[in-house]
Design a protein around this motif. Sequence first.
Motif, PDB file in Angstrom:
ATOM      1  N   GLN A  69       7.325   4.540 -27.258  1.00  0.00           N
ATOM      2  CA  GLN A  69       6.961   3.644 -26.887  1.00  0.00           C
ATOM      3  C   GLN A  69       5.133   3.673 -26.158  1.00  0.00           C
ATOM      4  O   GLN A  69       4.559   4.774 -25.850  1.00  0.00           O
ATOM      5  CB  GLN A  69       7.834   2.857 -25.165  1.00  0.00           C
ATOM      6  CG  GLN A  69       7.894   3.892 -24.836  1.00  0.00           C
ATOM      7  CD  GLN A  69       7.376   3.837 -22.726  1.00  0.00           C
ATOM      8  OE1 GLN A  69       7.245   2.214 -23.031  1.00  0.00           O
ATOM      9  NE2 GLN A  69       8.589   3.546 -22.561  1.00  0.00           N
ATOM     10  N   ARG A  72       1.669  -2.222 -27.749  1.00  0.00           N
ATOM     11  CA  ARG A  72       1.357  -3.445 -26.239  1.00  0.00           C
ATOM     12  C   ARG A  72       0.609  -4.252 -27.580  1.00  0.00           C
ATOM     13  O   ARG A  72       0.116  -4.083 -28.471  1.00  0.00           O
ATOM     14  CB  ARG A  72      -0.300  -2.579 -25.160  1.00  0.00           C
ATOM     15  CG  ARG A  72       1.320  -1.893 -24.844  1.00  0.00           C
ATOM     16  CD  ARG A  72      -0.170  -0.711 -23.728  1.00  0.00           C
ATOM     17  NE  ARG A  72       0.560  -0.281 -22.525  1.00  0.00           N
ATOM     18  CZ  ARG A  72       1.172  -0.292 -22.015  1.00  0.00           C
ATOM     19  NH1 ARG A  72       1.108  -1.019 -21.511  1.00  0.00           N
ATOM     20  NH2 ARG A  72       1.446   0.513 -21.392  1.00  0.00           N
ATOM     21  N   GLU A 142      10.403  -6.012 -24.637  1.00  0.00           N
ATOM     22  CA  GLU A 142      10.830  -6.326 -22.937  1.00  0.00           C
ATOM     23  C   GLU A 142      10.084  -6.676 -21.815  1.00  0.00           C
ATOM     24  O   GLU A 142       8.071  -7.155 -22.366  1.00  0.00           O
ATOM     25  CB  GLU A 142      10.627  -4.658 -22.355  1.00  0.00           C
ATOM     26  CG  GLU A 142      10.818  -4.682 -21.077  1.00  0.00           C
ATOM     27  CD  GLU A 142      10.430  -2.436 -21.388  1.00  0.00           C
ATOM     28  OE1 GLU A 142       9.183  -2.531 -21.709  1.00  0.00           O
ATOM     29  OE2 GLU A 142      10.746  -2.253 -19.709  1.00  0.00           O
ATOM     30  N   TRP A 146       4.502  -7.968 -14.954  1.00  0.00           N
ATOM     31  CA  TRP A 146       3.081  -8.796 -15.034  1.00  0.00           C
ATOM     32  C   TRP A 146       2.590  -9.001 -16.155  1.00  0.00           C
ATOM     33  O   TRP A 146       1.369  -9.387 -16.253  1.00  0.00           O
ATOM     34  CB  TRP A 146       1.956  -7.549 -14.472  1.00  0.00           C
ATOM     35  CG  TRP A 146       1.979  -6.795 -14.944  1.00  0.00           C
ATOM     36  CD1 TRP A 146       1.410  -6.373 -16.486  1.00  0.00           C
ATOM     37  CD2 TRP A 146       2.768  -5.281 -15.435  1.00  0.00           C
ATOM     38  NE1 TRP A 146       1.786  -4.944 -16.620  1.00  0.00           N
ATOM     39  CE2 TRP A 146       2.670  -4.473 -15.706  1.00  0.00           C
ATOM     40  CE3 TRP A 146       3.749  -4.687 -13.765  1.00  0.00           C
ATOM     41  CZ2 TRP A 146       2.898  -3.093 -15.873  1.00  0.00           C
ATOM     42  CZ3 TRP A 146       4.264  -4.170 -13.992  1.00  0.00           C
ATOM     43  CH2 TRP A 146       4.034  -2.835 -15.307  1.00  0.00           C
ATOM     44  N   ASP A 173      14.836  -3.314 -18.475  1.00  0.00           N
ATOM     45  CA  ASP A 173      14.121  -2.955 -17.737  1.00  0.00           C
ATOM     46  C   ASP A 173      14.032  -3.263 -15.915  1.00  0.00           C
ATOM     47  O   ASP A 173      13.710  -4.156 -15.999  1.00  0.00           O
ATOM     48  CB  ASP A 173      12.464  -2.579 -17.449  1.00  0.00           C
ATOM     49  CG  ASP A 173      12.104  -1.390 -16.494  1.00  0.00           C
ATOM     50  OD1 ASP A 173      12.105  -1.493 -15.615  1.00  0.00           O
ATOM     51  OD2 ASP A 173      10.742  -1.297 -17.111  1.00  0.00           O
ATOM     52  N   HIS A 176      11.980  -3.779 -13.749  1.00  0.00           N
ATOM     53  CA  HIS A 176      10.889  -5.303 -14.080  1.00  0.00           C
ATOM     54  C   HIS A 176      12.240  -6.525 -14.114  1.00  0.00           C
ATOM     55  O   HIS A 176      11.461  -7.331 -12.968  1.00  0.00           O
ATOM     56  CB  HIS A 176      10.334  -5.863 -15.311  1.00  0.00           C
ATOM     57  CG  HIS A 176       9.904  -4.884 -15.950  1.00  0.00           C
ATOM     58  ND1 HIS A 176       7.970  -4.516 -15.155  1.00  0.00           N
ATOM     59  CD2 HIS A 176       9.298  -4.025 -17.286  1.00  0.00           C
ATOM     60  CE1 HIS A 176       7.822  -3.717 -16.508  1.00  0.00           C
ATOM     61  NE2 HIS A 176       8.565  -3.488 -17.076  1.00  0.00           N
ATOM     62  N   GLN A 199      16.495   0.326 -19.733  1.00  0.00           N
ATOM     63  CA  GLN A 199      15.711   1.490 -18.459  1.00  0.00           C
ATOM     64  C   GLN A 199      16.073   0.671 -17.363  1.00  0.00           C
ATOM     65  O   GLN A 199      15.843  -0.073 -17.046  1.00  0.00           O
ATOM     66  CB  GLN A 199      13.726   0.874 -19.306  1.00  0.00           C
ATOM     67  CG  GLN A 199      13.664   1.466 -20.580  1.00  0.00           C
ATOM     68  CD  GLN A 199      12.277   1.549 -20.873  1.00  0.00           C
ATOM     69  OE1 GLN A 199      11.654   0.693 -20.323  1.00  0.00           O
ATOM     70  NE2 GLN A 199      11.286   2.040 -21.742  1.00  0.00           N
ATOM     71  N   ARG A 215       3.348   1.284 -11.291  1.00  0.00           N
ATOM     72  CA  ARG A 215       3.071   2.688 -12.035  1.00  0.00           C
ATOM     73  C   ARG A 215       3.176   3.916 -11.041  1.00  0.00           C
ATOM     74  O   ARG A 215       2.877   4.572 -11.782  1.00  0.00           O
ATOM     75  CB  ARG A 215       1.371   2.085 -12.706  1.00  0.00           C
ATOM     76  CG  ARG A 215       1.878   0.819 -13.857  1.00  0.00           C
ATOM     77  CD  ARG A 215       0.864   1.236 -14.679  1.00  0.00           C
ATOM     78  NE  ARG A 215       0.767   0.263 -16.447  1.00  0.00           N
ATOM     79  CZ  ARG A 215       0.118  -0.285 -16.333  1.00  0.00           C
ATOM     80  NH1 ARG A 215      -1.152  -0.024 -16.038  1.00  0.00           N
ATOM     81  NH2 ARG A 215       0.502  -1.158 -17.081  1.00  0.00           N
ATOM     82  N   ARG A 218       7.601   3.678  -8.845  1.00  0.00           N
ATOM     83  CA  ARG A 218       9.409   3.837  -9.278  1.00  0.00           C
ATOM     84  C   ARG A 218      10.301   5.138  -8.672  1.00  0.00           C
ATOM     85  O   ARG A 218       9.148   6.687  -8.403  1.00  0.00           O
ATOM     86  CB  ARG A 218       9.705   4.034 -10.887  1.00  0.00           C
ATOM     87  CG  ARG A 218       9.126   2.357 -11.370  1.00  0.00           C
ATOM     88  CD  ARG A 218       9.416   2.336 -12.836  1.00  0.00           C
ATOM     89  NE  ARG A 218       8.561   1.193 -13.551  1.00  0.00           N
ATOM     90  CZ  ARG A 218       9.425   0.248 -14.466  1.00  0.00           C
ATOM     91  NH1 ARG A 218       9.934   1.307 -14.936  1.00  0.00           N
ATOM     92  NH2 ARG A 218       8.900  -0.127 -14.991  1.00  0.00           N
ATOM     93  N   GLU A 247      12.971   5.615 -16.898  1.00  0.00           N
ATOM     94  CA  GLU A 247      11.450   5.465 -17.070  1.00  0.00           C
ATOM     95  C   GLU A 247      11.150   5.273 -15.306  1.00  0.00           C
ATOM     96  O   GLU A 247      11.243   4.370 -14.925  1.00  0.00           O
ATOM     97  CB  GLU A 247      11.613   3.631 -18.148  1.00  0.00           C
ATOM     98  CG  GLU A 247       9.675   3.909 -18.418  1.00  0.00           C
ATOM     99  CD  GLU A 247       9.626   2.645 -18.784  1.00  0.00           C
ATOM    100  OE1 GLU A 247       9.193   2.900 -19.229  1.00  0.00           O
ATOM    101  OE2 GLU A 247      10.028   1.670 -18.023  1.00  0.00           O
TER     102      GLU A 247
HETATM  103  O1  LIG Z   1       3.401  -0.165 -16.563  1.00  0.00           O
HETATM  104  C1  LIG Z   1       3.641   0.055 -18.620  1.00  0.00           C
HETATM  105  O2  LIG Z   1       2.816  -0.666 -18.588  1.00  0.00           O
HETATM  106  C2  LIG Z   1       4.607   0.210 -18.849  1.00  0.00           C
HETATM  107  C3  LIG Z   1       4.739   0.547 -19.813  1.00  0.00           C
HETATM  108  C4  LIG Z   1       6.524   0.144 -21.011  1.00  0.00           C
HETATM  109  C5  LIG Z   1       7.701  -0.218 -19.810  1.00  0.00           C
HETATM  110  O3  LIG Z   1       8.654  -0.078 -20.446  1.00  0.00           O
HETATM  111  C6  LIG Z   1       7.366  -0.324 -18.848  1.00  0.00           C
HETATM  112  O4  LIG Z   1       8.337  -0.714 -18.087  1.00  0.00           O
HETATM  113  C7  LIG Z   1       5.634   0.106 -18.038  1.00  0.00           C
END
Ligand SMILES: O=C(O)c1ccc(O)c(O)c1
Length: 603
Positions: A69, A72, A142, A146, A173, A176, A199, A215, A218, A247
Amino acid sequence: MPTPPTAPPRTCVATVSLSGSLTERLTAAARAGFDGVEIFENDLLASPLDAAGIRARCADLGLTIDLYQPLRDIEAVPAGLLAANLRRARHKFALMNRLGADTVLVCSSVSPHAVDDDDLAAEQLARLADLAQDFGIRVAYEALAWGRHVSTWDHAWRVVEKAGHPALGTCLDSFHILSRGSDPRGIEDIPGEKIFFLQLADAPPLAMDVLQWSRHHRRFPGQGGFDLAGLLRHVLRAGYTGPLSLEVFNDVFRQTEAGPTAVDAHRSLLVLQEAVGLRELPPPVVPTGIAFAELVTADADPVTGVLAALGFTRAARHRGKPVDLWQQGEARILVNTAGAARRDGTALAAIGLESPDPAGATRRAEALLAPVLPRRRAPADAPLEAVAAPDGTELFFCATGHPGLPDWRADFEEGERAAEEPLLTHVDHLALVQPWYQVDEAALFHRGVLGLDARESVDVADPYGLVRSRAVTDPQGRVRIALSVGPAAGDDTAHAQHIAFATADVVAAARRFRSAGGRLLAVPANYYDDLAARYELPDAELETYRDLGILYDRDEHGAFRHCYTRTVGRVFFELTQRDPGYRGYGAPNAPIRLAAQHDDRTR
Ligand SMILES: O=C(O)c1ccc(O)c(O)c1
Ligand SMILES: [Mg+2]
């Protein structure tokens, strides 16, 4: 509780949750017992190993790569951009084939070029899934909290459903979902096989921008405020059988050693699985009291001087080691002068916890990845089960005076008898200072491993920083441990541990200590002026408190009176008189105490 299935789900951790080189992260994940990893794109890009090398390293370590991952800003874009996105995806899918990873995460677009059009999003995700399928890859979509147009789990699922492509599913997740306060119940209606990935991340309640919250703050399950067990139950009821993957983006984990973080992480997942009935662990054996606290010191005189003035007698001496048992009532302090002198002087090194089942307590600790300590005993000594807490404190599981179980006191020869009635009756609480990066791990350890309840965390102002403190207790309040983190590691005052003794008469105990030559911590007169303003205490009582340095607090259930000895090495003692209903630790007084201790040190 449902009966655990024969095989619990696989456990994964995202490489982004650990620190170090990719190899270091993988090694830490494997050592802590994870089955697989999510590889974050940047962690791969920064690695000197190529995809085949990473695949081989994972195989050597017994790890699978369960997710790559992220891709985007893929969906709902103008046609020109879609072509570029598919070109990028083709590259990444080829890479994933070399890596041996078969699921790719696509998080919902944050691009200003994305349009608010579910049909277009679904159509383009289906195009991506078509391409993925050619590579034997599945796409997990996912919702980022935001995301520009798609920011909730149910919206992401609607888009996936609309696309109707076998190689497209959703990734849930917990962050989120729960950060936005979304209702997770409807997750149960998603067909389990369309949930491609799960996640898990917890987070403390913080009123801040959700992206920054996600970011930087968590945490592992059980270390924040989200109901992860509740969420996981919904996902399991949907029929999800895939991995449980952590995650966790966290500034602390990014800069502390990967090994301990991975252990903390895996422990959190074990506890979570137990909570939802996915895994059976040896049940918690909740401690029922403090059997002893052990101080290690190179020079016993200063601390035993304080203990003697407090009314302790040297009740026994170990048969084979330079360890004395100082006792008053049911309060027992071991003073250990064995081994090399510690640079930081007298320190609290071990705690004896009364346990109804010491062997059972050890089995649980071991199952939850606590290091079991080799028994330090001579052939004649009673066996003592011990494990290490995250901060290195040794925890002994004891059965003091328990018929049928070995008694640790059998290793001691009787010494002096107490001359007078004990004024101090038992240990009220222990306060352990944690390394700054470890307080959440410590709370989870005490909760998960020992079966104690964690209270709310409180912030206390120290003149030179902030002390965060969190208590863990048994339901009856027989074991109370206050875990705290102070400011800079070099700050000796905020980093002293303490042992609090209980008394029914703190004034008498303080007076006796003083008349035996003990020095109590002096408290500024301003404090007592404020106390007079806050509470209607009789003048004589206030005068007595002022004279002795006794602090006062009250909650809706009762009052708390307490005072402190001066600090010896890294420890000091507290005398506490607690009304039966009072549940706190005098936290409102802690800033006064810390300031007085700073003052005392510089005197
Ligand atoms: O903060 C991010 O960009 C981001 C990326 C991948 C993910 O699975 C996530 O939960 C957040
Ligand atoms: Mg995520």
